[in-house]
Design an enzyme around this catalytic site. Structure first.
Site, PDB file in Angstrom:
ATOM      1  CG  ASP A  10      -1.823   1.187   1.346  1.00  0.00           C
ATOM      2  OD1 ASP A  10      -2.327   1.617   0.290  1.00  0.00           O
ATOM      3  OD2 ASP A  10      -2.032   1.719   2.450  1.00  0.00           O
ATOM      4  CB  SER A  11       0.292   4.815  -0.498  1.00  0.00           C
ATOM      5  OG  SER A  11      -0.787   4.964   0.411  1.00  0.00           O
ATOM      6  CB  CYS A  73      -3.287   0.347  -2.308  1.00  0.00           C
ATOM      7  SG  CYS A  73      -3.346   2.055  -2.843  1.00  0.00           S
ATOM      8  CD  GLU A 152       0.660   6.667   5.797  1.00  0.00           C
ATOM      9  OE1 GLU A 152      -0.338   6.052   5.386  1.00  0.00           O
ATOM     10  OE2 GLU A 152       1.785   6.147   5.879  1.00  0.00           O
ATOM     11  CB  CYS A 180      -9.365   4.821   0.547  1.00  0.00           C
ATOM     12  SG  CYS A 180      -7.704   5.222   1.164  1.00  0.00           S
ATOM     13  CG  HIS A 182      -4.706   5.098   4.308  1.00  0.00           C
ATOM     14  ND1 HIS A 182      -4.196   4.512   3.186  1.00  0.00           N
ATOM     15  CD2 HIS A 182      -3.651   5.599   4.997  1.00  0.00           C
ATOM     16  CE1 HIS A 182      -2.876   4.663   3.179  1.00  0.00           C
ATOM     17  NE2 HIS A 182      -2.523   5.312   4.271  1.00  0.00           N
TER      18      HIS A 182
HETATM   19  N1  DGL Z   1      -4.702   3.235   0.853  1.00  0.00           N
HETATM   20  C1  DGL Z   1      -4.746   3.642  -0.490  1.00  0.00           C
HETATM   21  C2  DGL Z   1      -6.080   3.377  -1.153  1.00  0.00           C
HETATM   22  O1  DGL Z   1      -6.688   2.424  -0.842  1.00  0.00           O
HETATM   23  C3  DGL Z   1      -4.097   4.912  -0.887  1.00  0.00           C
HETATM   24  C4  DGL Z   1      -4.289   6.134  -0.064  1.00  0.00           C
HETATM   25  C5  DGL Z   1      -3.354   7.184  -0.592  1.00  0.00           C
HETATM   26  O2  DGL Z   1      -2.144   6.955  -0.551  1.00  0.00           O
HETATM   27  O3  DGL Z   1      -3.847   8.208  -1.089  1.00  0.00           O
HETATM   28  O4  DGL Z   1      -6.521   4.060  -2.016  1.00  0.00           O
END
Ligand code: DGL
Length: 437
Positions: A10-11, A73, A152, A180, A182
């Site tokens: 993931d990011s 992600c 984050e 997302c 996150h």
């Molecule tokens: N967790 C990621 C997602 O599901 C990316 C969030 C991000 O880095 O903007 O989209």
């Protein structure tokens, strides 16, 4: 090295929720988690750049022994899932797609809201999920800039959550999809903001279930280890894991540079006979193809190239810096000629950026045409007076950086008619390889 591992990326921290659920189902799997924090947030990068990150990280994970890669992600799945499967056909990829299907089954009012990043909504994946699963149901796509970054950082998310949730609830949504990864960590906050009567769907466990399905027969043979890696600061990531998951594992730093989506080769010979999709012309602003490469291209293409060039200038005016004019390739085997105007060398600090702009414009136009192969001459060298060694270096470096963004171009041929220029191209390409391995 681990073998038969499951790579998860993931990011940043978002995929940890998926990782935890995978571990709960596959007790013995060897897991490798990469948080690409040096390049986060993904949601606010362009799709091409997220795709390039997905390629680079998947290649890294495969090199570390992963045979299954979970793209934990939504943004990366939207940008690259399809291309990853094409590029690494022996690896199984499990990706995230917004849970529109269960939401469409759950909504009573026929109205669902999806909270996700901008990148997720831009990808074709979202449109296709809506197309396949939202039949008869309205979908409100709400991009949530800043929210993943706040999760984050462990910052206060209340303002974001209240605003984004209210937006979809006020418009009538009775079911909200967390699009997302996150957002899994703030699902309760979103539930509270949405209020009674609104269902919030978090796909993290469904994705983990899918990963477990793919792997359950092999689980017993695993090492049961989990490696945590970040392209960012390992101490920060360790603190984030402690805050969000409640464990304190060892975290290592890793550097994962972008990989090129295509190769650069040097070709000695006539650019006009190259069997490529696009031939780049080192043109002048008026597309009057009087000398050098331009004259050769106009000659080989026949009157169609000159006619189309004149028509282009009549319609748009002279070709400006950083833009390309696209014409037919006439009688040549290529599909198109992309004309760009490099600098006339003045020995000024502007020479190099100007040449960079010309190379980028040529490649962007080729990508727009869907080209897989491009032949490019030593723009600005020769009659434009740019010292050939420098021109060849700038062209090769710009092409290299451009290919690292991902995309459809698989081969850039740097074509030189004379041996001296070819040798400069050779040296430039060689020095790229020695720098990037
Ligand atoms: N967790 C990621 C997602 O599901 C990316 C969030 C991000 O880095 O903007 O989209």
């Amino acid at each position: 090295m681990t073998t038969d591992a499951i790579g998860v990326f993931d990011s940043g921290v978002g995929g940890l929720a998926v990782l935890t659920e995978i571990r709960a189902r596959l007790l013995n799997a060897a897991l490798i988690y990469v948080a690409d924090q040096a390049h986060a947030p993904y949601g606010e990068r362009g799709l091409e750049s997220v795709r390039a990150r997905a390629f680079a990280i998947s290649e890294y994970l495969i090199g570390e022994g992963a045979t299954t890669v979970v793209v934990a992600c939504n943004s990366a799945s939207a940008a690259a899932l399809h291309e990853l499967r094409e590029r690494f056909p022996t690896v199984s990829f499990v990706g995230m797609e917004p849970a529109v299907k269960p939401a469409a089954g759950a909504t009573k009012r026929g109205m669902i809201g999806v909270l996700a990043t901008e990148a997720t909504f831009q990808g074709e994946l979202f449109a296709s999920v809506v197309d396949r699963h939202a039949r008869g149901v309205s979908v409100i796509a709400r991009a949530c800039p800043g929210l993943a970054a706040a999760v984050e950082d462990g910052a206060d998310v209340d303002d974001f959550v209240n605003r984004y949730t209210a937006d979809v609830v006020d418009r009538g949504a009775d079911t909200i999809v967390l699009g997302c990864t996150h957002y899994s960590f703030i699902a309760d906050r979103i539930r509270a903001a949405a209020g009674d009567g609104v269902e919030v769907i978090d796909p993290a466990s469904a994705v983990a279930r899918q990963a477990a399905r793919v792997r359950s027969d092999r689980d017993a043979a695993g090492t049961g280890t989990t490696r945590f890696l970040t392209t960012g600061d390992p101490r920060r990531f360790a603190a984030q894991i402690a805050r969000l998951v409640g464990t304190t594992p060892k975290v290592d730093a890793v550097e994962i540079p972008d990989v090129r989506s295509g190769r650069i080769v040097v070709v000695r010979g006539d650019i006009t006979t190259q069997p490529v999709d696009v031939i780049v012309n080192a043109a002048n602003a008026h597309l009057a193809h009087g000398g050098g490469v331009a004259a050769a291209i106009a000659r080989a293409g026949g009157p169609a190239v000159d006619d189309a060039s004149r028509a282009w200038v009549a319609e748009h005016g002279p070709v400006p810096r950083g833009r390309a004019a696209i014409t037919t390739a006439g009688a040549m085997a290529a599909g198109h000629v992309v004309h760009v105007v490099g600098p006339v060398f003045r020995d000024s600090p502007e020479d190099e950026p100007h040449l960079v702009d010309a190379v980028r414009a040529a490649l962007d136009a080729s990508a727009e045409l869907g080209a897989a192969s491009v032949a490019m001459p030593a723009i600005s060298a020769g009659i434009y007076g740019y010292p050939p060694a420098d021109a060849c270096r700038v062209i090769a470096e710009t092409a290299d950086a451009w290919l690292r963004k991902g995309g459809t171009v698989r081969e850039i041929r740097l074509v030189a008619f004379d041996e001296a220029t070819a040798a400069h191209f050779d040296a430039a390409v060689l020095s790229l390889r020695s720098r990037t391995g």
